[in-house]
Design a protein around this motif. Structure first.
Motif, PDB file in Angstrom:
ATOM      1  N   ASP A 123       0.642  -1.209  -0.041  1.00 37.05           N
ATOM      2  CA  ASP A 123       0.174  -0.124   0.095  1.00 37.05           C
ATOM      3  C   ASP A 123       0.733   1.247   0.134  1.00 37.05           C
ATOM      4  N   ASP A 124       1.839   1.330  -0.882  1.00 37.78           N
ATOM      5  CA  ASP A 124       3.038   2.520  -0.404  1.00 37.78           C
ATOM      6  C   ASP A 124       2.009   3.444  -1.801  1.00 37.78           C
ATOM      7  N   PRO A 125       2.581   4.611  -1.335  1.00 42.58           N
ATOM      8  CA  PRO A 125       1.794   5.280  -2.757  1.00 42.58           C
ATOM      9  C   PRO A 125       2.467   5.918  -3.313  1.00 42.58           C
ATOM     10  N   GLY A 126       3.979   4.583  -3.778  1.00 47.39           N
ATOM     11  CA  GLY A 126       5.066   4.837  -4.697  1.00 47.39           C
ATOM     12  C   GLY A 126       4.943   4.617  -6.084  1.00 47.39           C
ATOM     13  N   ILE A 127       4.246   3.461  -5.641  1.00 42.53           N
ATOM     14  CA  ILE A 127       3.557   2.765  -6.436  1.00 42.53           C
ATOM     15  C   ILE A 127       2.368   3.371  -7.757  1.00 42.53           C
ATOM     16  N   ASP A 128       1.833   4.279  -7.529  1.00 40.63           N
ATOM     17  CA  ASP A 128       1.079   5.252  -7.961  1.00 40.63           C
ATOM     18  C   ASP A 128       2.309   6.214  -8.696  1.00 40.63           C
ATOM     19  N   MET A 129       2.907   6.960  -7.834  1.00 41.17           N
ATOM     20  CA  MET A 129       3.648   7.761  -8.227  1.00 41.17           C
ATOM     21  C   MET A 129       4.168   7.298  -9.729  1.00 41.17           C
ATOM     22  N   ILE A 130       5.275   6.020  -9.834  1.00 35.70           N
ATOM     23  CA  ILE A 130       5.675   5.641 -11.112  1.00 35.70           C
ATOM     24  C   ILE A 130       4.894   5.768 -12.221  1.00 35.70           C
ATOM     25  N   TRP A 131       3.539   4.644 -11.811  1.00 33.98           N
ATOM     26  CA  TRP A 131       2.064   5.118 -12.839  1.00 33.98           C
ATOM     27  C   TRP A 131       2.376   5.939 -13.339  1.00 33.98           C
ATOM     28  N   ASP A 132       1.965   6.978 -12.537  1.00 28.04           N
ATOM     29  CA  ASP A 132       1.459   8.620 -13.000  1.00 28.04           C
ATOM     30  C   ASP A 132       2.811   8.718 -13.674  1.00 28.04           C
ATOM     31  N   ARG A 168       0.733  16.431 -12.292  1.00 23.66           N
ATOM     32  CA  ARG A 168       0.775  15.348 -11.815  1.00 23.66           C
ATOM     33  C   ARG A 168       2.274  14.980 -11.974  1.00 23.66           C
ATOM     34  N   GLN A 169       3.031  15.721 -13.603  1.00 26.59           N
ATOM     35  CA  GLN A 169       3.963  14.826 -13.719  1.00 26.59           C
ATOM     36  C   GLN A 169       4.874  15.129 -13.538  1.00 26.59           C
ATOM     37  N   GLU A 170       5.580  16.877 -12.744  1.00 26.56           N
ATOM     38  CA  GLU A 170       6.080  17.144 -11.832  1.00 26.56           C
ATOM     39  C   GLU A 170       5.995  16.529 -10.581  1.00 26.56           C
ATOM     40  N   ALA A 171       4.915  15.900 -10.169  1.00 31.03           N
ATOM     41  CA  ALA A 171       4.793  15.581  -8.365  1.00 31.03           C
ATOM     42  C   ALA A 171       5.704  14.402  -8.655  1.00 31.03           C
ATOM     43  N   ALA A 172       5.190  13.946  -9.433  1.00 27.31           N
ATOM     44  CA  ALA A 172       5.967  12.356  -9.458  1.00 27.31           C
ATOM     45  C   ALA A 172       6.913  12.228  -9.313  1.00 27.31           C
ATOM     46  N   LYS A 173       7.826  13.370 -10.226  1.00 25.19           N
ATOM     47  CA  LYS A 173       9.006  13.551 -10.556  1.00 25.19           C
ATOM     48  C   LYS A 173      10.015  13.581  -9.005  1.00 25.19           C
ATOM     49  N   SER A 174       9.208  14.341  -8.290  1.00 22.43           N
ATOM     50  CA  SER A 174       9.900  15.534  -7.311  1.00 22.43           C
ATOM     51  C   SER A 174       9.421  14.127  -6.497  1.00 22.43           C
ATOM     52  N   ARG A 175       8.054  13.294  -6.351  1.00 17.84           N
ATOM     53  CA  ARG A 175       8.439  12.091  -5.227  1.00 17.84           C
ATOM     54  C   ARG A 175       9.602  11.285  -5.081  1.00 17.84           C
ATOM     55  N   SER A 223      18.408  11.847 -13.800  1.00 24.01           N
ATOM     56  CA  SER A 223      17.471  11.024 -15.352  1.00 24.01           C
ATOM     57  C   SER A 223      17.800   9.595 -15.525  1.00 24.01           C
ATOM     58  N   ALA A 224      18.756   8.965 -14.829  1.00 22.52           N
ATOM     59  CA  ALA A 224      18.422   7.338 -15.193  1.00 22.52           C
ATOM     60  C   ALA A 224      17.600   6.663 -14.509  1.00 22.52           C
TER      61      ALA A 224
END
Length: 368
Positions: A123-132, A168-175, A223-224
């Protein structure tokens, strides 16, 4: 320019007369905005520059860190992830499961293990950030979107779809950078890498200790991490003649892998799922020089081919072998579309072709 055969792809991208001119990248809105001015291996603009070559070499070494024989610690962690999948399927009972969602979670865990050596917690929200981030990438690298955003970058500030996806992309990148780089770096032991990120940090430290400017700066390591999820076309860097055609400088060069993989002259029945086509009469994998093996190029070709190809092949073989040996997946009537990608309504057609969500029941198989 669209290359519609393996012969043309090989000649243009690996032929001595053309390869130095057809393996560059055009600047894109996505890479300039989200990858620090195209500071990544995939989006590095000069395909034959020394920097690009050295970055490919280091990244390739990171993948060899894990080995391919299934006995290292990465495979043990993947084994734990497959056990988690088994428990999830077992708990399903007679219920239905959306298969794409099931695999999204597991693929995110595999990416996390590759980068850091550890899977996400449940249930880690990090999973969603990858797909975002993946969904945002698919949106921004589309040619139409890239043209609009490169021509009118202010659209990222104007209320609407482009601003919503950009934010959403900026937020996902930051996380992602916070979790996979900043926080992960705190637990690092130099010389004892847990995953790809640690290896790149070790490479950076070696360069600094030798008094050199590091090849992998923090921005290039970021970037990698972020480009784990990308694919993109090439660009011709000079005016030239190719197979009787004039190819102006800055022409986009596309390898039409879709056509190659569905050419009836090669495959006979390309629209049928027949994995046994890759086996000989004795049940052995066809040799590398066989036409079917030569014309199967899902990971690209030549200078810009996917560095993670051996790594990915081994992992999806492991997943398929594990799941299909233990489980039968039974389509739920009315909740699964066609497997024929020519029926576009059943697929999400963007940079890649992906099935629309579909549901299955599962049944445990008796194992020998």
């Amino acid at each position: 320019m669209c290359l519609n055969s393996f012969r043309a792809i090989k000649l243009a991208l690996a032929g001595e007369d053309y390869k130095r001119h057809m393996n560059d990248r055009a600047p894109t809105f996505f890479a300039e905005r989200f990858l620090y001015g195209s500071q990544s291996v995939v989006f590095w603009q000069d395909g034959f520059s020394p920097v690009h070559g050295e970055m490919r070499k280091v990244i390739n070494g990171c993948f060899h860190f894990y080995g391919e024989d299934g006995r290292d610690r990465f495979e043990r962690r993947i084994g734990l992830e497959l056990q988690r999948l088994d428990r999830q399927l077992q708990a399903l009972g007679d219920g239905e499961i959306e298969v794409v969602d099931l695999l999204r979670h597991s693929v995110a865990n595999t990416i996390c293990i590759a980068l850091t050596g550890e899977a996400f917690k449940e249930d880690d929200p990090g999973i969603d950030m990858i797909w975002d981030f993946i969904e945002g990438t698919n949106f921004f690298v589309l040619p139409v979107t890239n043209f609009l955003m490169a021509s009118f970058p202010f659209l990222r500030f104007v209320p609407g779809e482009h601003k919503t996806v950009y934010d959403r992309q900026e937020a996902a990148k930051s996380r992602i950078i916070q979790d996979f780089f900043t926080e992960h770096k705190k637990g690092r032991t130099p010389g004892n890498p847990r995953g790809i990120v640690d290896q790149l940090l070790d490479s950076q430290e070696v360069d600094i200790n030798q008094g050199k400017s590091p090849l992998f700066t923090d921005e290039r390591i970021h970037s990698a991490i972020l480009e784990t999820f990308n694919a993109v076309s090439r660009e011709c860097n000079k005016d030239l003649e190719f197979e009787g055609y004039d190819v102006p400088k800055k022409t986009t060069v596309m390898a039409n892998v879709w056509f190659v993989h569905h050419d009836e002259d090669i495959w006979g029945d390309p629209w049928k799922f027949r994995p046994e086509r890759f086996l000989d009469q004795d049940g052995q994998i066809l040799p590398r020089h066989h036409p079917l093996r030569i014309n199967w190029i899902p990971f690209g070709y030549a200078r810009r081919s996917c560095l993670g190809e051996p790594f990915a092949r081994a992992r999806y073989f492991l997943y398929m072998a594990h799941l299909l040996r233990r489980w039968e997946f039974i389509p739920v009537p009315g909740k699964m579309g066609s497997c024929d990608p020519r029926k576009l309504k059943d697929f999400d057609n963007k940079i890649t072709i992906r099935p629309q969500p579909f549901y299955c029941k599962v049944r445990r198989l008796n194992q020998i």
